[in-house]
Design a protein around this motif. Sequence first.
Motif, PDB file in Angstrom:
ATOM      1  N   ALA A  85      60.509  12.307 -16.504  1.00  0.00           N
ATOM      2  CA  ALA A  85      60.830  12.654 -17.830  1.00  0.00           C
ATOM      3  C   ALA A  85      59.512  12.417 -18.923  1.00  0.00           C
ATOM      4  O   ALA A  85      59.013  13.075 -19.484  1.00  0.00           O
ATOM      5  N   LEU A  86      58.885  11.082 -18.620  1.00  0.00           N
ATOM      6  CA  LEU A  86      57.884  10.652 -19.336  1.00  0.00           C
ATOM      7  C   LEU A  86      56.634  11.584 -19.163  1.00  0.00           C
ATOM      8  O   LEU A  86      55.873  11.859 -19.982  1.00  0.00           O
ATOM      9  N   SER A  87      56.434  11.694 -17.705  1.00  0.00           N
ATOM     10  CA  SER A  87      55.401  12.799 -17.361  1.00  0.00           C
ATOM     11  C   SER A  87      55.622  14.205 -17.856  1.00  0.00           C
ATOM     12  O   SER A  87      54.425  14.767 -18.576  1.00  0.00           O
ATOM     13  N   SER A  88      56.622  14.713 -17.882  1.00  0.00           N
ATOM     14  CA  SER A  88      56.961  15.980 -18.596  1.00  0.00           C
ATOM     15  C   SER A  88      56.615  15.867 -20.029  1.00  0.00           C
ATOM     16  O   SER A  88      56.095  16.797 -20.685  1.00  0.00           O
ATOM     17  N   LYS A  89      57.296  14.855 -20.691  1.00  0.00           N
ATOM     18  CA  LYS A  89      56.986  14.805 -21.936  1.00  0.00           C
ATOM     19  C   LYS A  89      55.334  14.669 -22.542  1.00  0.00           C
ATOM     20  O   LYS A  89      54.936  15.375 -23.459  1.00  0.00           O
ATOM     21  N   LEU A  90      54.617  13.865 -21.628  1.00  0.00           N
ATOM     22  CA  LEU A  90      53.053  13.682 -21.780  1.00  0.00           C
ATOM     23  C   LEU A  90      52.393  15.022 -21.636  1.00  0.00           C
ATOM     24  O   LEU A  90      51.640  15.448 -22.519  1.00  0.00           O
ATOM     25  N   LYS A  91      52.869  15.961 -20.780  1.00  0.00           N
ATOM     26  CA  LYS A  91      52.359  17.325 -20.357  1.00  0.00           C
ATOM     27  C   LYS A  91      52.726  18.126 -21.618  1.00  0.00           C
ATOM     28  O   LYS A  91      51.715  18.803 -22.038  1.00  0.00           O
ATOM     29  N   LEU A  92      53.929  18.024 -22.164  1.00  0.00           N
ATOM     30  CA  LEU A  92      54.292  18.999 -23.236  1.00  0.00           C
ATOM     31  C   LEU A  92      53.418  18.526 -24.620  1.00  0.00           C
ATOM     32  O   LEU A  92      53.081  19.403 -25.202  1.00  0.00           O
ATOM     33  N   LEU A  93      53.519  17.168 -24.913  1.00  0.00           N
ATOM     34  CA  LEU A  93      52.683  16.671 -25.979  1.00  0.00           C
ATOM     35  C   LEU A  93      51.366  17.211 -25.812  1.00  0.00           C
ATOM     36  O   LEU A  93      50.485  17.590 -27.067  1.00  0.00           O
ATOM     37  N   LYS A  95      49.838  19.705 -24.603  1.00  0.00           N
ATOM     38  CA  LYS A  95      50.057  21.328 -24.911  1.00  0.00           C
ATOM     39  C   LYS A  95      49.892  21.320 -26.232  1.00  0.00           C
ATOM     40  O   LYS A  95      49.409  22.182 -26.753  1.00  0.00           O
ATOM     41  N   GLN A  96      50.901  20.689 -26.953  1.00  0.00           N
ATOM     42  CA  GLN A  96      51.284  20.835 -28.228  1.00  0.00           C
ATOM     43  C   GLN A  96      49.965  20.128 -28.996  1.00  0.00           C
ATOM     44  O   GLN A  96      49.678  20.883 -30.179  1.00  0.00           O
ATOM     45  N   LEU A  97      49.062  19.487 -28.508  1.00  0.00           N
ATOM     46  CA  LEU A  97      47.822  18.821 -29.363  1.00  0.00           C
ATOM     47  C   LEU A  97      46.964  19.720 -29.323  1.00  0.00           C
ATOM     48  O   LEU A  97      46.228  20.040 -30.373  1.00  0.00           O
ATOM     49  N   ARG A  98      46.795  20.451 -28.182  1.00  0.00           N
ATOM     50  CA  ARG A  98      45.776  21.505 -28.130  1.00  0.00           C
ATOM     51  C   ARG A  98      46.040  22.739 -29.124  1.00  0.00           C
ATOM     52  O   ARG A  98      45.081  23.203 -29.693  1.00  0.00           O
ATOM     53  N   ILE A  99      47.300  22.979 -29.450  1.00  0.00           N
ATOM     54  CA  ILE A  99      47.658  23.899 -30.211  1.00  0.00           C
ATOM     55  C   ILE A  99      47.391  23.671 -31.498  1.00  0.00           C
ATOM     56  O   ILE A  99      46.780  24.335 -32.631  1.00  0.00           O
ATOM     57  N   HIS A 100      47.799  22.215 -31.668  1.00  0.00           N
ATOM     58  CA  HIS A 100      47.514  21.543 -33.154  1.00  0.00           C
ATOM     59  C   HIS A 100      45.985  21.807 -33.638  1.00  0.00           C
ATOM     60  O   HIS A 100      45.487  22.084 -34.872  1.00  0.00           O
TER      61      HIS A 100
END
Length: 280
Positions: A85-93, A95-100
């Motif tokens: 779950a932590l790994s998935s969260k890091l992957k999603l974050l 991706k969000q940072l690239r968009i931001h």
Amino acid sequence: MSRYLFMLMLMLVNLWGLDVPTAEVKKRVFKDIVKLNAQIIQRSNAKESVMARLGGKVKRYYVQEGQKIKKGQKVARIESLELSALSSKLKLLRKQLRIHNKNYKMLQKLYADGLEIAQNVNKEQRERDETASQIESVKHQLSLMGVSSKGTLQSSYTLYAGSDGVVSKIFTPINSVVSSDTALLSISKGSKSILLKMFVPLRYASSLKMHQKGEMLYGNKSYAIHVSQILPELDEKTQQIVVLCGLDEEVKNLFINAFVQTKLYIGEEKSYLSVKKSAL
């Protein structure tokens, strides 16, 4: 001059010219030595428990009971849904940072052309910074478990020994489900957990210092020791100072609670010139 007086003078001349053989003059170090009986003890924290850091399932042990191990050696691997779950969260974050980052650059350009307001630019910057902060928090959690946040993230983590010693007990079988802080195995720290407990007369209180050297006689051999702790209270029965000494070298086949003879070097070292003179 009489014959006897002449003979006496001749003997004195011969003695005056006689060389007395001496050894080479050397500078030697002398110390005050206190001889004491000491008891071999084992520290209460002589065993270290290796704990799970996140909940999961025990997939593998790299060691077995009775095995000698070194600090930093792998001991167990845990398959963890929490880690996934932590790994998935890091992957999603990430991706969000690239968009931001992309949106922030676009808004900055629009603002420079007079097509966007500063409020929207600042909002995007705050959201970008918040996402970056969350990423650092997750990376820190992973680092505490020895899991790298670089490359492909894993769904399992490895536990390592915190000290040298011997695996004394494995508590949790393979494929057992564990929660965080579950004890998986214990490590006896070996000779590093062995101390000498000695009672020093109060008159030496002002001379005692940490790391003072000494010797222990054990099995007809002498081993170097040092003062590792001076307890702040006197022993009630003997009214003497309780001093704990550590061993500077490994001693095999030590028996806990046995009493041994020791020498403790008290006070400052003093240097003198010494000459060994041979007999006439």
